[in-house]
Design an enzyme around this catalytic site. Sequence first.
Site, PDB file in Angstrom:
ATOM      1  N   ARG A 200       0.815  -1.212   0.000  1.00 26.41           N
ATOM      2  CA  ARG A 200       0.000   0.000   0.000  1.00 26.41           C
ATOM      3  C   ARG A 200       0.856   1.273   0.000  1.00 26.41           C
ATOM      4  NH1 ARG A 200      -3.451  -2.560  -1.793  1.00 26.41           N
ATOM      5  NH2 ARG A 200      -5.561  -2.941  -1.006  1.00 26.41           N
ATOM      6  N   SER A 201       1.979   1.221  -0.675  1.00 22.08           N
ATOM      7  CA  SER A 201       2.874   2.380  -0.732  1.00 22.08           C
ATOM      8  C   SER A 201       2.557   3.302  -1.901  1.00 22.08           C
ATOM      9  CB  SER A 201       4.322   1.913  -0.849  1.00 22.08           C
ATOM     10  OG  SER A 201       4.509   1.154  -2.041  1.00 22.08           O
ATOM     11  N   HIS A 241      -9.020  -2.803  -9.210  1.00 18.91           N
ATOM     12  CA  HIS A 241      -7.819  -2.488  -9.991  1.00 18.91           C
ATOM     13  C   HIS A 241      -8.178  -2.327 -11.461  1.00 18.91           C
ATOM     14  CE1 HIS A 241      -3.588  -2.587  -8.490  1.00 18.91           C
ATOM     15  NE2 HIS A 241      -4.201  -2.837  -7.354  1.00 18.91           N
TER      16      HIS A 241
END
Length: 368
Positions: A200-201, A241
Site C-alpha cells: 500500500r505504498s 484495480h
Amino acid sequence: MRIRFLGTAGHAGWPAPQCTCASCNRALAERRLPLRVTVDDRFRIREGAVVGPVPPGYSVTVTADGVLVVGPDGGRLLYARSAPGPQPAPPPVEAAAAGNGSAYASSPPDQQVDMVIVDAAQRPEVIGELRRSGVVGVTTAVVAVGGDHRVRSPQEFARRARLWGALAPSDGAEMSCPPAVWPESRPHGPHRTLITGGARSGKSTEAELRLLAEPRVVYAATGAVPDPDRDPEWARRVELHRNRRPWWWRTEQTIELAEVLKRTRGAVLVDCLGTWLAAVMDENGMWDDDPPEDAEEMVEGRIHGLLEAWRTTQAYVVAVTNEVGSGVVPATRAGRIFRDHLGLLNQWVGAESEEVVLAAAGRVTELP
C-alpha cells in the site's frame, strides 16, 4: 494562431480560495488563476464552447473529442473534452495472447491536430485516447492544464506532464499553433522502469499513472485468477484495480512474462514481480518441505529467462515489485527463501533498468 494562457488551473484556481490544504499551501509561491485560454486575443475557448463571436477566417467545430479550432493559417487546435464519452466494453482478460498489444486505430492525417489542450488533473488518460485514435501524433504539442489541489503540488503536476510528453505552462504563457516548441520526449521503448516499495505504498498507482498517455498498453497481471466463490475479497480487489484502468488497456493473466516482453510493442505494465516469483516457485515445488532436487535450478532458469527478455525488450515497460527486506527475518523457511530470491531479482532487474523508483506513503523518489 497565438494561444495565450491567462489562467492554467482548475475552476477554483490554485490555491483555491480559503483552502489551507497542503497542496494549496505549496502553490502559494506560484499562484494560478482558473483556466482561461484565448486565441489571437480575439476570442476565448473553453470545454464545449467558444466564448464570444467567431471572427472571420476561423472555423470552430464541436467534435466527439472536444472543440476544434482551425485558424486562418491552417493551424489546428483541439480543446479536449474532459468528461468521459461513451466507451466500448474493456477487452477481455486473456490467459495467453499472440498479438502485440491492444488495437491501435490510426486516424486519417487530416484528423491530426497541431496542439491539444487537456485538463490533465481531471482525466489525463484523454492523452492516451487521442494518441490511440491518431488525433494526437508525433508532431502534436500536448498542453496539460487544470492543475489544482487534486494534485499534491505544482511540481508534481509538472512531473506528471513530463511523463506524459506534455507541456505544463504557467499563467501568462503564450504558444503558437502550429507549435514552435514541443515537450520533452516521453519514454519510448526500449525503456525499462522498476517501481518498488512496501504494501500500500502507491506502487501500482504510480505505475498506472506513468502509462496513462500511452496509446497501447498490455497489463500483465501475475496474480491468481480471481474466483468470486472461493475468495470474494481477492476478486473485489482485482475488479477495483481493473475498473480504474483505461478501457483500452488489454489485460493478460499470465506468469509467462518473458514471452510478453519479447513479443509486445508499445507499453507493458507488469504487476507484479513478487507474485510472479511466488507462482514460479510454487510451480517448481519450492514451498514443499522436501522440494525436488532440481527446483532451485528450474527457478533460476526462469529468472534468467525473464532477465534476458527484460534486457532485450523493445517495449516501454513499467514493472511493480515488492520491497520485502526492510523488516525482520521471516520466521519460516518459505518466507526466508522468498525474501532472498525476490531481493536478488529486484537487484538484477534494477541493474538492467533505465529508471528505478521507490514508492513510500504515496510519494515517489527516483533512485539514481
